[in-house]
Design a protein around this motif. Structure first.
Motif, PDB file in Angstrom:
ATOM      1  N   GLY A 289       0.813  -1.211   0.000  1.00 58.42           N
ATOM      2  CA  GLY A 289       0.000   0.000   0.000  1.00 58.42           C
ATOM      3  C   GLY A 289       0.839   1.250   0.000  1.00 58.42           C
ATOM      4  O   GLY A 289       2.067   1.201  -0.029  1.00 58.42           O
ATOM      5  N   SER A 290       0.177   2.369   0.039  1.00 58.54           N
ATOM      6  CA  SER A 290       0.883   3.651   0.032  1.00 58.54           C
ATOM      7  C   SER A 290       1.413   3.963   1.425  1.00 58.54           C
ATOM      8  O   SER A 290       0.808   3.600   2.440  1.00 58.54           O
ATOM      9  CB  SER A 290      -0.055   4.772  -0.424  1.00 58.54           C
ATOM     10  OG  SER A 290      -0.953   5.121   0.615  1.00 58.54           O
ATOM     11  N   GLY A 291       2.539   4.648   1.449  1.00 60.28           N
ATOM     12  CA  GLY A 291       3.122   5.020   2.730  1.00 60.28           C
ATOM     13  C   GLY A 291       2.230   5.947   3.527  1.00 60.28           C
ATOM     14  O   GLY A 291       2.137   5.841   4.753  1.00 60.28           O
ATOM     15  N   ALA A 292       1.536   6.846   2.827  1.00 59.74           N
ATOM     16  CA  ALA A 292       0.687   7.814   3.517  1.00 59.74           C
ATOM     17  C   ALA A 292      -0.430   7.123   4.284  1.00 59.74           C
ATOM     18  O   ALA A 292      -0.808   7.564   5.377  1.00 59.74           O
ATOM     19  CB  ALA A 292       0.096   8.798   2.510  1.00 59.74           C
ATOM     20  N   VAL A 293      -0.952   6.019   3.722  1.00 61.99           N
ATOM     21  CA  VAL A 293      -2.050   5.308   4.376  1.00 61.99           C
ATOM     22  C   VAL A 293      -1.527   4.267   5.368  1.00 61.99           C
ATOM     23  O   VAL A 293      -1.831   4.314   6.564  1.00 61.99           O
ATOM     24  CB  VAL A 293      -2.955   4.618   3.330  1.00 61.99           C
ATOM     25  CG1 VAL A 293      -4.021   3.767   4.008  1.00 61.99           C
ATOM     26  CG2 VAL A 293      -3.608   5.662   2.435  1.00 61.99           C
ATOM     27  N   ILE A 294      -0.725   3.328   4.882  1.00 62.68           N
ATOM     28  CA  ILE A 294      -0.265   2.225   5.726  1.00 62.68           C
ATOM     29  C   ILE A 294       0.742   2.702   6.764  1.00 62.68           C
ATOM     30  O   ILE A 294       0.680   2.327   7.938  1.00 62.68           O
ATOM     31  CB  ILE A 294       0.349   1.095   4.875  1.00 62.68           C
ATOM     32  CG1 ILE A 294      -0.633   0.642   3.791  1.00 62.68           C
ATOM     33  CG2 ILE A 294       0.757  -0.079   5.759  1.00 62.68           C
ATOM     34  CD1 ILE A 294      -1.927   0.113   4.317  1.00 62.68           C
ATOM     35  N   GLY A 295       1.675   3.549   6.338  1.00 62.88           N
ATOM     36  CA  GLY A 295       2.678   4.054   7.280  1.00 62.88           C
ATOM     37  C   GLY A 295       2.053   4.840   8.417  1.00 62.88           C
ATOM     38  O   GLY A 295       2.446   4.703   9.580  1.00 62.88           O
TER      39      GLY A 295
END
Length: 473
Positions: free
Chosen positions: A201-207
């Motif tokens: 997934g994207s870092g902005a969401v998962i991170g």
């Protein structure tokens, strides 16, 4: 066309909570090479719950039990090492020789090192009537970058497993294929369910979901300084341990001796490895001012000798990872010219004969001062700046005049002189005349991060220290 549409959670391949996919682009062809699913906070909740549940039993396993698991992984990794190399070549453009060589060898090397360290690691120490115990910290979120995908996974996952932690791996969206194969290896090796989990997934969401999750005890992140700062801010309210390996603008000091031209050539060609997409790259080459002409001639010849092209061919350098990265590098090259630096080799645009793919010319700048943007900011591409120094004291001052302090290099014929310079450099990892060691701690000073990975020091990231006073031997 690859399709990896499931996540590995609690020992099973599961569909995402909400179906959403993204295309993966081959940087050598600009064509779509596959699709992955993009996870959500709901998927993070499932993975963290699985890791938290598994921690109760995995944290109590013996050294021998964990060694058995790691050695089983080692056997499975060896079987699929070629597949991993092919995936790395396709996902981020590493040339075949590099992808099948150093990229995959790093994963195998860190695994062998973790096994070696675990066999002798002291998890407890009796000091009089007090026992000092080192215990696994808990559930770990491991967020890795695209530039050395298997290396960065290995230096996080294997120490975490060896110390009894459970984990959620969030690999890079730009280079997801090798991580998927890695998860298949751990599944085949029999890692107990819930101990290792992986979601894309994207870092902005998962991170963000991982760094704010109340049941995550540690965040280990490798990537850019800006993202690292945001992760630290997100983790702060939960008082999580945050371990970070961030950017670099490392100095490569070539001393004034008979080997100068050879050492400049070596520094130039090594900086171009992986298309310059290495956080520890020696991207500032420091040479004696009085021998600048000789140094630039050697750097020019070395850069022009770097073959660039299709990663499937016999080349030294492939493309950079993406169009966005290509554009950033081109902007820096234009900035360098605007600042008054002189292009000695390479320059803007693609190399001759390459009209498609995110290929960058191996570029060398002369007439550079350490105050220029191209000398202070991480370009993350095959762009080397050459800076002159008056004497050794000046070389050390220039090397240390940086916001970063991840790596450093010193080459010269006099070993004692090299050692003296290395001792004065404010940076966490220094290679003297090509020195390399899987057991040496890797990490940075200043804005290059905190904590250390690799070898025994990598184990300490994942351990809490407990004092038990009055503990009878």
């Amino acid at each position: 066309m690859r399709e990896y549409l499931k996540f590995y959670i609690d020992g099973q391949w599961v569909a995402p909570s909400t179906p959403k996919t993204a295309e993966v682009i081959n940087p050598a062809t600009e064509a779509v090479s596959g699709r992955i699913s993009l996870g959500s906070a709901a998927d993070v909740d499932k993975a963290v719950a699985a890791a938290k549940k598994a921690f109760a039993s995995w944290s109590q396993t013996t050294r021998e039990q964990r060694l058995d698991v790691l050695q089983s992984i080692q056997a499975e990794y060896a079987k699929r090492q070629t597949e991993i190399g092919d995936a790395i070549m396709e996902e981020m453009g590493a040339p075949s020789g590099l992808a099948q060589g150093f990229h995959t060898a790093l994963g195998a090397g860190h695994l062998a090192t973790a096994i070696e360290v675990l066999k002798e690691f002291k998890f407890s120490e009796q000091r009089g009537a007090t026992l000092i115990a080192k215990e696994p910290i808990g559930v770990c979120a491991l967020i890795t970058p695209w530039n050395w995908p298997m290396n960065q996974i290995a230096v996080k996952v294997f120490p975490a497993l060896a110390t009894g932690c459970t984990m959620i791996l969030k690999p890079p969206q730009l280079a997801p294929y090798s991580a998927q194969i890695f998860a298949e290896i751990l599944d085949k090796a029999g890692v107990p369910k819930g101990v290792f989990n992986m979601l894309q997934g994207s870092g902005a969401v998962i991170g963000t979901a991982l760094s704010t999750h109340p049941d995550v005890d540690l965040i280990s992140f490798t990537g850019s300084e800006g993202v690292g700062v945001e992760i630290a801010k997100n983790a702060a309210p939960g008082v999580k341990r945050v371990c970070q390996e961030l950017g670099g603008k490392s100095a490569f000091v070539v001393l004034d001796d008979a080997d100068l031209a050879k050492n400049v050539a070596s520094a130039t060609s090594s900086m171009m490895i992986n298309s310059g997409q290495t956080c520890s790259a020696g991207s500032r080459l420091l040479v004696p001012k009085k021998r600048m002409a000789e140094a630039l001639e050697a750097a020019k010849a070395a850069a022009e000798g770097v073959t660039v092209g299709d990663p499937k061919g016999n080349v030294a350098m492939g493309p950079v990872v993406s169009k966005a990265q290509y554009n950033i590098i081109q902007e820096y090259i234009e900035t360098g010219v605007g600042e008054g630096a002189k292009i000695v080799a390479g320059g803007a645009g693609r190399p001759e004969g390459l009209s498609k793919g995110w290929y960058v010319k191996p570029t060398v700048f002369g007439n550079v001062s350490n105050s220029m943007r191209i000398a202070r900011e991480e370009i993350f591409g095959p762009v080397l700046v050459v800076i002159g120094y008056d004497d050794v004291d000046d070389a050390v001052a220039i090397a240390n005049d940086s916001d970063f302090g991840l790596a450093g290099y010193v080459n010269g014929a006099d070993a004692a002189a090299c050692n003296a310079v290395a001792r004065r450099m404010r940076t966490g990892w220094i290679s003297i005349n090509g020195g390399y060691d899987f057991h040496a701690p890797f990490g940075g000073y200043k804005k290059s991060g905190n904590g250390r990975e690799w070898g025994e020091f990598g184990f300490h990231e994942y351990l809490e220290v407990k004092s038990m006073l009055g503990y009878a031997p």
